[in-house]
Motif scaffolding. Structure first.
Motif, mmCIF file in Angstrom:
data_model
loop_
_atom_site.group_PDB
_atom_site.id
_atom_site.type_symbol
_atom_site.label_atom_id
_atom_site.label_comp_id
_atom_site.label_asym_id
_atom_site.label_seq_id
_atom_site.Cartn_x
_atom_site.Cartn_y
_atom_site.Cartn_z
ATOM 1 N N ALA A 186 0.658 -1.246 -0.131
ATOM 2 C CA ALA A 186 -0.015 -0.056 0.027
ATOM 3 C C ALA A 186 0.668 1.156 0.024
ATOM 4 O O ALA A 186 0.659 2.314 -0.454
ATOM 5 N N TYR A 216 -13.683 0.428 -2.338
ATOM 6 C CA TYR A 216 -12.558 -0.265 -2.307
ATOM 7 C C TYR A 216 -11.479 0.489 -1.666
ATOM 8 O O TYR A 216 -10.511 0.026 -1.031
ATOM 9 N N GLU A 217 -11.696 1.732 -1.538
ATOM 10 C CA GLU A 217 -10.704 2.619 -1.163
ATOM 11 C C GLU A 217 -10.556 3.003 0.260
ATOM 12 O O GLU A 217 -9.820 3.371 0.724
ATOM 13 N N THR A 218 -11.926 2.396 0.793
ATOM 14 C CA THR A 218 -12.187 2.499 2.300
ATOM 15 C C THR A 218 -11.629 1.355 2.846
ATOM 16 O O THR A 218 -11.725 1.167 4.144
ATOM 17 N N ARG A 253 -8.757 -2.179 3.020
ATOM 18 C CA ARG A 253 -7.520 -2.611 2.623
ATOM 19 C C ARG A 253 -7.300 -3.352 1.760
ATOM 20 O O ARG A 253 -6.484 -3.303 0.717
ATOM 21 N N SER A 254 -8.140 -4.540 1.414
ATOM 22 C CA SER A 254 -8.266 -5.352 0.273
ATOM 23 C C SER A 254 -9.355 -6.290 0.260
ATOM 24 O O SER A 254 -10.210 -6.381 0.921
ATOM 25 N N MET A 264 -10.419 3.206 -11.068
ATOM 26 C CA MET A 264 -10.047 3.505 -9.882
ATOM 27 C C MET A 264 -8.376 3.249 -9.824
ATOM 28 O O MET A 264 -7.680 2.365 -9.413
ATOM 29 N N ARG A 275 -6.345 4.180 -7.725
ATOM 30 C CA ARG A 275 -5.309 4.187 -6.688
ATOM 31 C C ARG A 275 -5.709 2.862 -5.968
ATOM 32 O O ARG A 275 -5.561 2.418 -4.768
ATOM 33 N N LEU A 276 -6.113 1.912 -6.926
ATOM 34 C CA LEU A 276 -6.126 0.369 -6.558
ATOM 35 C C LEU A 276 -5.486 -0.202 -7.426
ATOM 36 O O LEU A 276 -5.177 0.184 -8.595
ATOM 37 N N TYR A 335 -6.163 -3.961 -3.956
ATOM 38 C CA TYR A 335 -5.942 -3.433 -2.388
ATOM 39 C C TYR A 335 -5.632 -1.919 -2.791
ATOM 40 O O TYR A 335 -5.178 -1.478 -3.949
ATOM 41 N N ARG A 336 -6.209 -1.168 -1.936
ATOM 42 C CA ARG A 336 -5.708 0.353 -2.104
ATOM 43 C C ARG A 336 -4.096 0.551 -1.823
ATOM 44 O O ARG A 336 -3.556 -0.159 -1.139
ATOM 45 N N THR A 337 -3.567 1.653 -2.555
ATOM 46 C CA THR A 337 -2.361 1.714 -2.580
ATOM 47 C C THR A 337 -1.910 3.310 -2.839
ATOM 48 O O THR A 337 -2.639 4.106 -3.944
#
Lengths: 579, 202
Positions: free
Chosen positions: A57, A507-509, A511-512, A532, A534-535, A562-564
């Protein structure tokens, strides 16, 4: 708010920092960072412990830039389902770049805790040589290293206090890593090498224990014979936490007699584990310890049968944590319920992993525990069968569950009495347990159970689903309802593109999200990745014969997103496609 | 047969599936053309190459054995491996005249004395009587019947327990039998005689 801010800014930063010192939980510190810029700055410069739930992340440089003075790092790598062989080898999760970056940037690392990461001997050696104040290494479910790496840690970390190896796959080179602790090493407080397969030099071990007067926790591997344990205990009666090595001896022998005598003096032992090799005739020697035990882990002791287990447990009135095999049986669990009134956490693991048909536990054991143990808040229960009625009773008896993980050995078994799905049973659990943070469901389940989960599980952070549900609606109920959801892992369930794409911002809220053997297609994964940025949407492809990429309409066997903050990872193997 | 057709035929008569893991009796499986239940995962042939195959499946892994699915029950592979290494040597124990056998794990004992105690605990009507040094007898006190412990070794010969060092005994013992003392003579005769020495005296 304005007035408050003025007041708080009146205090010099040292005062703020001092106040923040009382905040140890990373969540509290994260919350405090959001209040205003000055609090953000004070907090970030004073944070000592950094927790990274997903190593991909962020990257080490970002962490170092934000927290220049941290001393303790916790990193988690592979997704949880890697524990069950669902993630291919070489997927990733390497600690090497982290250690390199920390060393290069002069971080004064004292503590490193890793879970499900790949750790090489090179990494361990670099770690041991780069941080003169290094004190504590904890590795849980890691792999990639050998006892040579441990030798480097032992040799070079002069102030080592803690070496805790839990359930790692270690290549045992049959070297003398333990003998590498120099004579000057007296600082050990905790030493756990239970997961190693090879022998250690008994004399070196005894000498090490003798000179580490502060040793509180010691977990031996099964190659350490009982005679050595006895000698060690003579030197270290102050132990709080003991994991036995081999517990096999002739109960009529002198060495056993000596062991009994020394165990009577170990009044500080509160936590006990081990017994991989055990002669049940030798168990009476630990009866004196039982009265003080708060934690007992016999999940690696298949050699202890139900009646011997019961004889032990009946003496453990102060037990707060019990990990056991299902050989204990429902009757044994009734004894636990009658005896262990302080019990908070129970884990019952399956003993029969090859389907030979040995008796397991049923819903009766679980109901008995719920009725007898009012402080129960965490359970992992592998069972032969379950009923809605039992779950409803458990929910009524124990509204304080924080973790509830039920695993029926047949993953789609219905209610054993009514043949109905187990929806209502789990529904009762989520409705009653308002503080529930982690839930694993199993058995025959329709979309209905997810309706209940979405409706009631307001604090739920982690949900594990397998072979459950009928349609996309199930997954939608969860995504829409569980506001605090952080980790969702799903296998073999009929959830598809509609559910996946209905609320991409969700999904940005989190972890995975892991989905395997579901109905999502390659095209939908691509769409999600486009929307997205940022995923990271990773598709794991295990089809070696495939040329190029699948067609959009092809189902994807394994997807992990997962968000990253740092985009696609550069260390992904060829079979992992980041879309 | 395409994947969808196969799924539908699985559900049109759920009693037809030989692997009835999910639904004993008449409970209805929820009808959905694309639901993949547990039994499908195991039965299904995931390796067709047909054009309308919508599955990017794992071609390289062998099909799981019937009734076994990868990663279920969800136990850490570390734990699975660890449990498999446990030394375990279960042998059957028969008692002449008893209608059923028992099983014992020889690895957990360290001496013949312990083994006899185990017999005593397992067959509660029996007690140990140390009559002569090497030949401990076990007696049913209710009727005075004496038993001698014997074992079948790797070669198939029936031997009296107690002659060889304990570890050697554990290594070579395939099963145990408590023979009635009076039967002992019969046994020795049949062993001494020619052909096979595997036990036929039960």
């Amino acid at each position: 708010m304005c007035l408050f801010q003025c007041i708080m800014n009146y205090f010099p930063e040292e005062v703020l920092e001092h106040v923040f010192d009382f905040l140890t939980s990373h969540r509290d510190r994260n919350a405090v960072s959001l209040v205003c810029k000055s609090w953000y700055n004070v907090e970030r410069c004073s944070r000592k412990k950094v927790f990274i739930g997903n190593c991909y992340a962020v990257n080490p440089e970002l962490v170092i830039a934000r927290f220049p003075r941290f001393q303790s790092l916790t990193l988690k790598g592979k997704p949880h389902f890697a524990d069950f062989n669902l993630v291919p080898h070489d997927w990733g999760g390497y600690v090497q770049p982290w250690i390199e970056a920390l060393a290069k940037n002069g971080i004064s690392l004292e503590e490193l805790r890793l879970k499900r990461m790949v750790v090489s001997d090179e990494s361990l050696e670099l770690l041991s040589k780069s941080f003169p104040n290094f004190k504590s290494l904890t590795l849980v479910s890691c792999e990639g290293f050998s006892t040579d790496g441990l030798a480097a840690i032992a040799s070079n970390c002069r102030y080592l206090r803690e070496l805790d190896l839990q359930e790692n796959e270690v290549d045992d080179r049959k070297g003398h890593w333990l003998s590498c602790f120099p004579d000057s090493c007296t600082s050990l407080v905790s030493l756990n090498f239970a997961c190693l397969k090879g022998e250690v030099n008994a004399a070196a071990l005894e000498r090490l224990i003798a000179r580490c007067r502060n040793l509180k926790s010691l977990r031996l591997n099964h190659a350490v014979p009982l005679e050595t344990l006895q000698k060690i205990l003579v030197q270290a009666p102050q132990l709080n936490d003991l994991g036995t090595g081999s517990f096999v001896n002739d109960p009529y022998s002198e060495s056993y007699f000596k062991l009994k005598a020394v165990l009577q003096k170990c009044t500080s032992v509160k936590s006990l584990s081990g017994f991989l090799d055990v002669n049940p005739r030798c168990l009476p020697s630990i009866y004196p310890i039982c009265t003080n035990l708060t934690s007992l882990n016999l999940s690696y002791a298949p050699g202890i049968q139900s009646n011997d287990l019961i004889k032990l447990i009946v003496r453990c009135k102060k037990l707060e944590r019990l990990w056991i095999l299902d050989t204990i049986g429902d009757k044994g669990l009734e004894v636990v319920a009658a005896t262990c009134k302080e019990l908070q956490e129970l884990r019952v693991f399956p003993s029969d992993l090859h389907g030979v048909g040995n008796a397991a536990v049923t819903e009766e054991g679980l109901v008995a525990i719920s009725a007898g143990c009012p402080k129960l808040n965490s359970i992992l229960y592998f069972c032969q069968q379950m009923t809605n009625a039992a779950l409803i009773t458990v929910a009524k008896n124990c509204p304080n569950f924080i973790r509830f993980r039920l695993c029926t050995l047949n993953p789609v078994i219905p209610d054993a009495v009514t043949n109905q799905p187990l929806d209502d049973g789990f529904g009762a659990i989520v409705q009653s347990c308002k503080g529930l943070k982690r839930l694993s469901v199993s058995g025959l389940l329709t979309d209905q159970v997810f309706l209940y989960i979405g409706m009631y599980a307001e604090q739920l952070e982690m949900l594990s689903i397998a072979f459950a549900g009928d349609s996309d609606k199930g997954m939608l109920y969860v995504l829409n309802g569980c506001k605090k959801l952080k980790k969702l892992e799903i296998r073999d369930s009929p959830f598809g593109n509609m559910a996946l794409l209905s609320d991409v911002g969700k999904y940005e809220t989190m972890r995975s999200l892991w989905m395997s053997s579901c109905e999502v297609t390659y095209g939908a994964c691509k769409t999600l990745a486009e929307k997205m940025p940022r995923l990271n949407v990773e598709v794991i492809n295990e089809n070696e014969e495939m040329e190029g990429r699948p067609k959009d309409k092809h189902r994807v066997e394994k997807m992990y997103l997962y968000r990253t903050l740092v985009g696609a990872r550069k260390d992904a193997p060829p079979f992992v496609w980041t879309l | 047969m395409s994947l969808n057709n196969q799924l539908e035929s699985e559900y049109s008569g759920s009693l037809k599936t030989e692997l009835t893991l999910g639904l004993p009796g008449g409970a209805q499986a929820p009808k959905s053309a694309v639901k993949r239940g547990f039994s499908d995962t195991v039965d299904l042939n995931l390796y067709t190459n047909s054009e309308d195959e919508v599955n990017v499946a794992t071609h390289t892994q062998p099909p799981p054995a019937k009734g076994q699915v990868v990663g279920w029950p969800p136990v850490r592979s570390y734990m699975k491996k660890k449990m498999m290494t446990v030394n375990c040597k279960y042998v059957k124990v028969a008692v002449d005249g008893a209608p059923y056998l028992r099983k014992l794990d020889l690895q957990i004992y360290t001496s013949y004395k312990e083994l006899l105690v185990a017999f005593q605990n397992m067959f509660t009507c029996l007690t140990i009587c140390n009559v002569i040094a090497n030949e401990s007898k076990i007696v049913d006190i209710s009727n005075g019947t004496e038993y001698l412990p014997a074992y079948e070794d790797k070669d198939g010969d029936w031997m009296l327990v107690g002659d060889v060092p304990w570890n050697m005994f554990v290594e070579s013992c395939k099963r145990l039998r408590l023979i009635k003392s009076c039967e002992k003579l019969k046994l020795m005769k049949s062993s001494a005689s020619l052909e096979t020495s595997s036990s036929t005296s039960c």
